[in-house]
Design a protein around this motif. Structure first.
Motif, PDB file in Angstrom:
ATOM      1  N   LEU A  17       0.859  -1.187   0.000  1.00 26.36           N
ATOM      2  CA  LEU A  17       0.000   0.000   0.000  1.00 26.36           C
ATOM      3  C   LEU A  17       0.899   1.242   0.000  1.00 26.36           C
ATOM      4  N   ARG A  18       0.724   2.081  -1.005  1.00 24.93           N
ATOM      5  CA  ARG A  18       1.659   3.164  -1.280  1.00 24.93           C
ATOM      6  C   ARG A  18       1.883   4.104  -0.095  1.00 24.93           C
ATOM      7  N   ARG A  19       0.816   4.479   0.580  1.00 26.54           N
ATOM      8  CA  ARG A  19       1.015   5.475   1.646  1.00 26.54           C
ATOM      9  C   ARG A  19       1.725   4.880   2.849  1.00 26.54           C
ATOM     10  N   THR A  20       1.582   3.574   3.052  1.00 26.76           N
ATOM     11  CA  THR A  20       2.334   2.975   4.159  1.00 26.76           C
ATOM     12  C   THR A  20       3.821   2.893   3.797  1.00 26.76           C
ATOM     13  N   VAL A  21       4.120   2.700   2.520  1.00 31.55           N
ATOM     14  CA  VAL A  21       5.524   2.699   2.075  1.00 31.55           C
ATOM     15  C   VAL A  21       6.131   4.086   2.274  1.00 31.55           C
ATOM     16  N   VAL A  22       5.397   5.115   1.803  1.00 27.36           N
ATOM     17  CA  VAL A  22       5.922   6.483   1.879  1.00 27.36           C
ATOM     18  C   VAL A  22       6.083   6.917   3.334  1.00 27.36           C
ATOM     19  N   SER A  23       5.122   6.584   4.176  1.00 21.83           N
ATOM     20  CA  SER A  23       5.241   6.943   5.599  1.00 21.83           C
ATOM     21  C   SER A  23       6.472   6.304   6.225  1.00 21.83           C
ATOM     22  N   ALA A  24       6.745   5.066   5.853  1.00 20.03           N
ATOM     23  CA  ALA A  24       7.917   4.374   6.411  1.00 20.03           C
ATOM     24  C   ALA A  24       9.205   5.025   5.922  1.00 20.03           C
ATOM     25  N   LEU A  25       9.228   5.424   4.666  1.00 17.36           N
ATOM     26  CA  LEU A  25      10.459   6.032   4.125  1.00 17.36           C
ATOM     27  C   LEU A  25      10.711   7.415   4.714  1.00 17.36           C
ATOM     28  N   LEU A  26       9.632   8.130   5.065  1.00 20.83           N
ATOM     29  CA  LEU A  26       9.790   9.515   5.529  1.00 20.83           C
ATOM     30  C   LEU A  26       9.804   9.648   7.060  1.00 20.83           C
ATOM     31  N   GLU A  27       9.520   8.561   7.778  1.00 24.33           N
ATOM     32  CA  GLU A  27       9.546   8.651   9.244  1.00 24.33           C
ATOM     33  C   GLU A  27      10.987   8.845   9.727  1.00 24.33           C
ATOM     34  N   ASP A  28      11.150   9.664  10.784  1.00 25.88           N
ATOM     35  CA  ASP A  28      12.475   9.906  11.375  1.00 25.88           C
ATOM     36  C   ASP A  28      13.480  10.222  10.271  1.00 25.88           C
ATOM     37  N   ARG A  29      13.191  11.251   9.476  1.00 31.52           N
ATOM     38  CA  ARG A  29      13.931  11.458   8.220  1.00 31.52           C
ATOM     39  C   ARG A  29      15.222  12.232   8.386  1.00 31.52           C
ATOM     40  N   ARG A  30      15.472  12.808   9.542  1.00 32.19           N
ATOM     41  CA  ARG A  30      16.770  13.440   9.853  1.00 32.19           C
ATOM     42  C   ARG A  30      17.183  14.477   8.799  1.00 32.19           C
ATOM     43  N   GLY A  31      16.251  15.360   8.488  1.00 28.99           N
ATOM     44  CA  GLY A  31      16.576  16.463   7.584  1.00 28.99           C
ATOM     45  C   GLY A  31      16.553  16.100   6.112  1.00 28.99           C
ATOM     46  N   MET A  32      16.166  14.872   5.808  1.00 31.57           N
ATOM     47  CA  MET A  32      16.152  14.460   4.399  1.00 31.57           C
ATOM     48  C   MET A  32      15.154  15.309   3.611  1.00 31.57           C
ATOM     49  N   LEU A  33      15.610  15.744   2.425  1.00 29.96           N
ATOM     50  CA  LEU A  33      14.773  16.542   1.538  1.00 29.96           C
ATOM     51  C   LEU A  33      14.046  15.600   0.586  1.00 29.96           C
ATOM     52  N   CYS A  34      12.777  15.919   0.305  1.00 28.79           N
ATOM     53  CA  CYS A  34      11.981  15.020  -0.525  1.00 28.79           C
ATOM     54  C   CYS A  34      11.261  15.797  -1.618  1.00 28.79           C
ATOM     55  N   ILE A  35      11.487  15.393  -2.857  1.00 32.92           N
ATOM     56  CA  ILE A  35      10.762  15.929  -4.003  1.00 32.92           C
ATOM     57  C   ILE A  35       9.825  14.836  -4.490  1.00 32.92           C
ATOM     58  N   ALA A  36       8.545  15.174  -4.673  1.00 31.67           N
ATOM     59  CA  ALA A  36       7.578  14.167  -5.120  1.00 31.67           C
ATOM     60  C   ALA A  36       7.006  14.557  -6.471  1.00 31.67           C
ATOM     61  N   GLY A  37       6.974  13.596  -7.381  1.00 32.41           N
ATOM     62  CA  GLY A  37       6.415  13.816  -8.707  1.00 32.41           C
ATOM     63  C   GLY A  37       4.931  14.133  -8.634  1.00 32.41           C
ATOM     64  N   LEU A  38       4.448  14.770  -9.706  1.00 32.76           N
ATOM     65  CA  LEU A  38       3.058  15.228  -9.721  1.00 32.76           C
ATOM     66  C   LEU A  38       2.084  14.056  -9.608  1.00 32.76           C
ATOM     67  N   GLY A  39       0.901  14.364  -9.073  1.00 29.64           N
ATOM     68  CA  GLY A  39      -0.130  13.351  -8.912  1.00 29.64           C
ATOM     69  C   GLY A  39       0.008  12.621  -7.587  1.00 29.64           C
ATOM     70  N   ALA A  40      -0.299  11.341  -7.599  1.00 25.72           N
ATOM     71  CA  ALA A  40      -0.414  10.589  -6.353  1.00 25.72           C
ATOM     72  C   ALA A  40       0.828  10.655  -5.458  1.00 25.72           C
ATOM     73  N   PRO A  41       2.056  10.604  -5.993  1.00 27.50           N
ATOM     74  CA  PRO A  41       3.204  10.714  -5.071  1.00 27.50           C
ATOM     75  C   PRO A  41       3.202  12.038  -4.285  1.00 27.50           C
ATOM     76  N   ALA A  42       2.751  13.123  -4.914  1.00 29.74           N
ATOM     77  CA  ALA A  42       2.665  14.406  -4.195  1.00 29.74           C
ATOM     78  C   ALA A  42       1.617  14.319  -3.086  1.00 29.74           C
TER      79      ALA A  42
END
Lengths: 207, 176
Positions: A17-42
């Motif tokens: 499930l996409r949002r559970t993947v994204v939440s896991a990747l962005l949790e405790d991100r330690r200043g990581m910058l994130c660019i998301a492509g248009l549409g659902a990833p945004a």
């Protein structure tokens, strides 16, 4: 790595499930910058929690990975994560060659691959017909290329992103279910200015 | 900048301007007209030169550079402008600097029929997409025009372009 609060789940299809993947990747991100492509990833990165370190795109289809490259070259001490869709990545597929030649250690590109154009009526993309994005990235010369299908592989991906031994490319097969919109701010000058301020402080506005 | 070189040294004058403006990222699809400038940039360890597979990649890249506090410039031939059209919306919507230095083909004494349609449309297309365009058709005009293009991009946060006319660069004749 500390235990995550995010639970990585799969849907009825057995796919992630996409949002559970994204939440896991962005949790405790330690200043990581994130660019998301248009549409659902945004919408996905916004659902995980809108913040200045997020740059959700409303357009520029095919450009997300290259934006990640410019940012990664400018900020070599920061992790930069591009999260985009299979259709957006296919439109800018040549950028994988450009990125491979530059070899930015701090850049990761994660494609959420639902094999469809989600914003326009769920038409099939080429990945639905067997086009292997991870193989294309490997062929371009990106050293760490992965096909991700399980929660364990998402956790390993998360570790690799933070390890900073990139460039890294991951094709994450996800459930194609369409989710409720979670819209970020649409005034794009705010989106860029807030990220610049998060990186450089108020001086960003006097450059 | 006070150029102390002859007008024919315009590629070196552009290089000097890139240094004056603190340019750290140079994105390009090669053009013969830019070859001397590209060599100068490649020899400079403070400039990251990124060769692109298509010019629109450079628009994304320079947006990312600006997000991270670095200034960049896009070098290309006029045909490449056509590859950039929709991607120009990124710099316009975000209100970020995007200076472009374009060497013209299909402009003045062109030999190749395929270069003419895009060469003839380059300025119109850029302006239709909200870009401030200035032309330089003599060697002594190039440095001041590029300087203006860089200043307007970084001071007013928008796409800007200098078009360097084929009259300056010379038309490729293919031996004819």
């Amino acid at each position: 790595m500390a235990q995550l609060n995010s639970k990585i789940e799969t849907g009825a299809t057995g796919k992630l499930l996409r949002r559970t993947v994204v939440s896991a990747l962005l949790e405790d991100r330690r200043g990581m910058l994130c660019i998301a492509g248009l549409g659902a990833p945004a919408w996905d990165i916004t659902a995980a929690g809108d913040c200045p370190e997020n740059l959700p795109l409303w357009g520029g289809m095919g450009g997300a990975a290259m934006m990640g490259l410019g940012l990664a070259l400018a900020q070599p001490e920061r992790r930069v994560l591009v999260i985009t869709g299979d259709g957006e990545m296919l439109m800018g597929i040549g950028s994988l060659a450009t990125i491979a030649v530059q070899r930015p250690k701090n850049l990761s590109i994660v494609v959420l691959d639902n094999e469809h154009y989600g914003e326009t009526g769920m038409q099939e993309t080429h990945t639905h017909h067997g086009v292997d994005l991870a193989a294309m990235a490997r062929g371009a010369g990106i050293g760490d290329c992965r096909l991700v299908k399980t929660a364990e592989e998402v956790l390993a991906l998360r570790q690799a992103i933070h390890a900073g031994a990139g460039p890294l490319f991951a094709q994450v097969k996800i459930d194609e279910q369409t989710l409720p919109l979670v819209l970020p701010p649409r005034e794009a000058s705010i989106l860029q200015a807030r990220m610049r301020e998060a990186i450089m402080g108020k001086a960003a506005h006097l450059q | 900048m006070q150029p102390d070189t002859s007008a024919e040294d315009w590629p070196d004058q552009i290089y000097g301007l890139l240094k004056d403006h603190g340019i750290r990222q140079v994105a390009l699809v090669p053009d013969a007209g830019h070859s001397r400038l590209i060599k100068r940039c490649l020899a400079d360890n403070d400039i990251k030169v990124v060769t692109l597979t298509t010019e629109e990649e450079g628009i994304g890249m320079l947006f990312g550079a600006w997000l991270g506090g670095e200034k960049g410039v896009l070098l290309m031939q006029s045909s490449g402008v056509g590859n950039c059209i929709n991607m120009l919306s990124v710099a316009i919507a975000h209100r970020t600097p995007l200076p472009m230095i374009v060497t013209m083909r299909g402009d003045y004494g062109e030999f190749n029929p395929f270069q003419v349609p895009m060469g003839n449309a380059t300025q119109t297309v850029l302006e239709a997409m909200g870009t401030l365009v200035k032309r330089a058709d003599s060697p002594e005009d190039i440095a001041p025009t590029v300087n203006a293009t860089l200043r307007m991009a970084f001071n007013t946060y928008r796409p800007t372009a200098t078009l360097i006319g084929q009259r300056v660069i010379g038309a490729k004749t293919f031996g004819k």
